[in-house]
Design an enzyme around this catalytic site. Structure first.
Site, PDB file in Angstrom:
ATOM      1  N   SER A  32       6.465  -2.157  17.381  1.00  0.00           N
ATOM      2  CA  SER A  32       5.609  -3.431  16.821  1.00  0.00           C
ATOM      3  C   SER A  32       5.039  -3.945  18.160  1.00  0.00           C
ATOM      4  CB  SER A  32       6.229  -4.310  16.107  1.00  0.00           C
ATOM      5  OG  SER A  32       5.405  -5.403  15.975  1.00  0.00           O
ATOM      6  N   SER A  34       3.562  -7.024  17.943  1.00  0.00           N
ATOM      7  CA  SER A  34       3.383  -8.191  17.873  1.00  0.00           C
ATOM      8  C   SER A  34       3.832  -9.215  19.003  1.00  0.00           C
ATOM      9  CB  SER A  34       4.009  -8.606  16.549  1.00  0.00           C
ATOM     10  OG  SER A  34       3.389  -8.057  15.517  1.00  0.00           O
ATOM     11  N   LYS A  83       5.996  -4.809   3.299  1.00  0.00           N
ATOM     12  CA  LYS A  83       4.766  -6.022   2.719  1.00  0.00           C
ATOM     13  C   LYS A  83       5.093  -6.319   1.352  1.00  0.00           C
ATOM     14  CE  LYS A  83       1.835  -5.225   6.791  1.00  0.00           C
ATOM     15  NZ  LYS A  83       0.458  -5.083   7.065  1.00  0.00           N
ATOM     16  N   ASP A 120      -4.082  -9.983   6.917  1.00  0.00           N
ATOM     17  CA  ASP A 120      -5.264  -8.957   7.292  1.00  0.00           C
ATOM     18  C   ASP A 120      -6.531  -8.861   6.872  1.00  0.00           C
ATOM     19  OD1 ASP A 120      -2.966  -7.364   8.439  1.00  0.00           O
ATOM     20  OD2 ASP A 120      -2.214  -6.653   6.697  1.00  0.00           O
ATOM     21  N   GLY A 145     -10.347   5.457   2.389  1.00  0.00           N
ATOM     22  CA  GLY A 145      -8.925   5.180   2.373  1.00  0.00           C
ATOM     23  C   GLY A 145      -8.589   3.811   1.616  1.00  0.00           C
ATOM     24  N   VAL A 173      -7.289   8.930  -6.006  1.00  0.00           N
ATOM     25  CA  VAL A 173      -8.222   8.281  -6.659  1.00  0.00           C
ATOM     26  C   VAL A 173      -7.530   7.554  -7.646  1.00  0.00           C
ATOM     27  CG1 VAL A 173      -9.190   9.932  -8.642  1.00  0.00           C
ATOM     28  CG2 VAL A 173     -10.708   8.070  -7.306  1.00  0.00           C
TER      29      VAL A 173
HETATM   30  P1  ATR Z   1       0.201   2.889   3.671  1.00  0.00           P
HETATM   31  O1  ATR Z   1      -1.039   2.253   4.474  1.00  0.00           O
HETATM   32  O2  ATR Z   1      -0.113   2.410   2.234  1.00  0.00           O
HETATM   33  O3  ATR Z   1       1.086   2.734   4.067  1.00  0.00           O
HETATM   34  P2  ATR Z   1      -0.700   5.756   4.245  1.00  0.00           P
HETATM   35  O4  ATR Z   1       0.260   6.682   3.866  1.00  0.00           O
HETATM   36  O5  ATR Z   1      -0.352   5.214   5.707  1.00  0.00           O
HETATM   37  O6  ATR Z   1      -0.486   4.502   3.297  1.00  0.00           O
HETATM   38  O7  ATR Z   1      -1.980   5.951   3.720  1.00  0.00           O
HETATM   39  C1  ATR Z   1      -3.074   5.214   4.175  1.00  0.00           C
HETATM   40  C2  ATR Z   1      -4.205   5.822   3.789  1.00  0.00           C
HETATM   41  O8  ATR Z   1      -4.600   7.290   4.352  1.00  0.00           O
HETATM   42  C3  ATR Z   1      -4.272   6.200   2.412  1.00  0.00           C
HETATM   43  O9  ATR Z   1      -5.323   5.980   1.620  1.00  0.00           O
HETATM   44  C4  ATR Z   1      -4.015   7.900   2.400  1.00  0.00           C
HETATM   45  O10 ATR Z   1      -4.522   8.227   1.112  1.00  0.00           O
HETATM   46  P3  ATR Z   1      -3.733   8.745  -0.278  1.00  0.00           P
HETATM   47  O11 ATR Z   1      -3.533   7.363  -0.905  1.00  0.00           O
HETATM   48  O12 ATR Z   1      -4.282   9.599  -0.875  1.00  0.00           O
HETATM   49  O13 ATR Z   1      -2.263   9.019   0.022  1.00  0.00           O
HETATM   50  C5  ATR Z   1      -4.887   8.224   3.588  1.00  0.00           C
HETATM   51  N1  ATR Z   1      -4.742   9.402   4.056  1.00  0.00           N
HETATM   52  C6  ATR Z   1      -3.528   9.852   4.590  1.00  0.00           C
HETATM   53  N2  ATR Z   1      -3.360  11.010   5.087  1.00  0.00           N
HETATM   54  C7  ATR Z   1      -4.685  11.600   4.477  1.00  0.00           C
HETATM   55  C8  ATR Z   1      -5.162  12.740   4.800  1.00  0.00           C
HETATM   56  N3  ATR Z   1      -4.699  13.819   4.985  1.00  0.00           N
HETATM   57  N4  ATR Z   1      -6.252  13.020   3.810  1.00  0.00           N
HETATM   58  C9  ATR Z   1      -6.882  12.053   3.247  1.00  0.00           C
HETATM   59  N5  ATR Z   1      -6.366  10.631   3.142  1.00  0.00           N
HETATM   60  C10 ATR Z   1      -5.201  10.594   3.757  1.00  0.00           C
END
Ligand code: ATR
Length: 304
Positions: A32, A34, A83, A120, A145, A173
Site C-alpha cells: 500500500s 498510503s 471494502k 474514491d 470495467g 455484464v
Molecule cells: P475488483 O476491482 O472488484 O477487485 P478485479 O478482479 O480487479 O475486481 O477486476 C476489475 C475489473 O477488471 C472488472 O471489471 C473485471 O471484469 P469482470 O467483472 O468481468 O471480472 C475487469 N477485468 C479483469 N481482467 C479482465 C480481462 N482479462 N478482460 C476483461 N475485463 C477484465
C-alpha cells in the site's frame, strides 16, 4: 515494506513518542502506498503522529476496528479485499459509500463508533478537474470495467453528479445488470439533449459499444488490464478520437497501452495517480477536518 499484524495492535502505542493514529488495513497490505501519501501530510499539519499499515485477515475487520480504537487509532483507510466487509462493520455509512457498496475511509469518534465513507468517487471528481480542467458533471462518460470495485465507485459518482449520459461496459455484464437497479433511480430528469438512454449497459466486445463510446467525452479504464506490460488495450484503440479525454485508473505503468494509443490518436490522457492523491486527501479531510496539504502529498507520491 513494513507492516503490522492485527494481533500486534495491543502494543502499538506503548511508549511511543509519536503515536500511530492513522492506518491502512488490507490483505496483503505491504504494497500500500498510503503511508507515502499520508505521512508527509500529517507531518506538514504538525500532528505529531504516525500512519501505519496493518494486515487484517478476511472476516476480522470488525475485530480490527475495536482493537485499533483501543490502541488509539483515529482514522483508517481500507483497501482490498476489505471494502465491503468494512461497510458491513461500520456503525454508520454515508449515502455515497452505501450506493457504491464499499467503504475506503473510517472515522472513529471518541467512543469508538465508526462512520464509513467512500472517497474514491468524490476523489475522482477532483482528479478530473485537476487533469482536464472540466467538471465530471458536464461530461458524457464511458466506463470500461464498470463492474469492478473502482468502476462501480466511479459509475455511482457519475450518477450522483448527474452526468448527462453514462455508458457502462464490463466483461461480466451481469454485474452491470445488478448495478442498474441502484444507478437508474439516480439518473431521473432530462439532462441529456439528444437520443439514447442516459444509462447504457454493454458487454465488453459488443459491437454497439463503438457508437456509444464515440458519443462520450470521457473514457475511463477501471479494469486491471494494463497492469502487466504485455497486456493489450481494454478498448479497441480505433474507437478513440481526438475529442476524447481518456483516463486510466492504473498509474503503474504510468502510460498503459490504452493511454499510449489514445495519445497517438490525439486524445488528452491522464493516469490514476491523481485519483490516488485526491481520494487520500479527502480521507485526511474527514479525519482532521482540515484542508489536505495537497502539494506535500503529491511530493510524497513522487518518491515511489
Ligand atoms: P475488483 O476491482 O472488484 O477487485 P478485479 O478482479 O480487479 O475486481 O477486476 C476489475 C475489473 O477488471 C472488472 O471489471 C473485471 O471484469 P469482470 O467483472 O468481468 O471480472 C475487469 N477485468 C479483469 N481482467 C479482465 C480481462 N482479462 N478482460 C476483461 N475485463 C477484465
Amino acid at each position: 515494506m513494513k507492516f503490522l499484524h492485527l494481533d500486534e495492535l495491543a502494543e502499538l502505542n506503548n511508549g511511543q513518542a509519536q503515536p500511530a493514529q492513522f492506518a491502512v488495513i488490507g490483505n496483503p497490505v505491504a504494497h500500500s502506498l498510503s503511508p507515502q501519501l499520508h505521512q508527509p501530510a500529517l507531518d506538514t499539519l504538525k500532528l505529531n503522529c504516525r500512519y501505519v499499515r496493518v494486515e487484517v485477515p478476511e472476516g476480522r475487520v470488525a475485530e480490527a476496528f475495536e482493537k485499533m480504537h483501543q490502541a488509539g487509532i483515529l482514522g483508517i483507510n481500507v483497501t482490498v479485499p476489505h471494502k465491503l466487509e468494512a461497510l458491513e462493520a461500520c456503525d454508520t455509512v454515508n449515502r455515497g459509500a452505501q450506493l457504491m457498496g464499499a467503504v475506503n475511509t473510517i472515522v472513529f469518534d471518541t467512543e469508538g463508533q465508526t462512520t464509513g465513507f467512500n472517497t474514491d468517487g468524490p476523489g475522482f471528481v477532483r482528479a478530473i478537474r485537476e487533469d482536464f480542467g472540466v467538471d465530471l458533471a458536464d461530461l458524457r462518460v464511458a466506463i470500461i470495467g464498470a463492474g469492478g470495485g473502482a468502476g462501480r465507485a466511479i459509475a455511482t459518482q457519475c450518477c450522483l453528479e448527474d452526468c448527462p449520459q453514462l455508458v457502462l461496459a464490463n466483461r461480466t455484464v451481469s454485474k452491470l445488470d445488478e448495478m442498474r437497479h441502484i444507478l437508474d433511480p439516480l439518473l431521473q430528469g432530462d439532462k441529456l439533449e439528444g437520443p439514447g438512454d442516459r444509462l447504457q449497459i454493454y458487454a465488453l466486445g459488443d459491437p454497439a459499444l463503438a457508437e456509444a463510446v464515440e458519443n462520450c467525452e470521457l473514457i475511463i479504464n477501471t479494469t486491471s488490464i494494463g497492469l502487466k506490460a504485455a497486456d493489450p488495450s481494454p478498448l479497441d484503440q480505433a474507437l478513440i478520437e481526438p475529442h476524447h479525454l481518456v483516463y486510466d485508473t492504473i498509474y503503474n505503468p504510468a502510460k498503459t497501452r490504452l493511454l499510449k494509443a489514445a495519445e497517438s490518436r490525439g486524445a488528452r490522457i491522464a493516469n490514476g495517480l491523481s485519483l490516488l492523491l485526491h481520494q487520500g486527501a479527502l480521507s485526511l479531510e474527514y479525519w482532521t477536518q482540515q484542508d489536505a496539504p495537497i502539494e506535500a502529498m503529491r511530493e510524497g507520491l513522487s518518491q515511489i
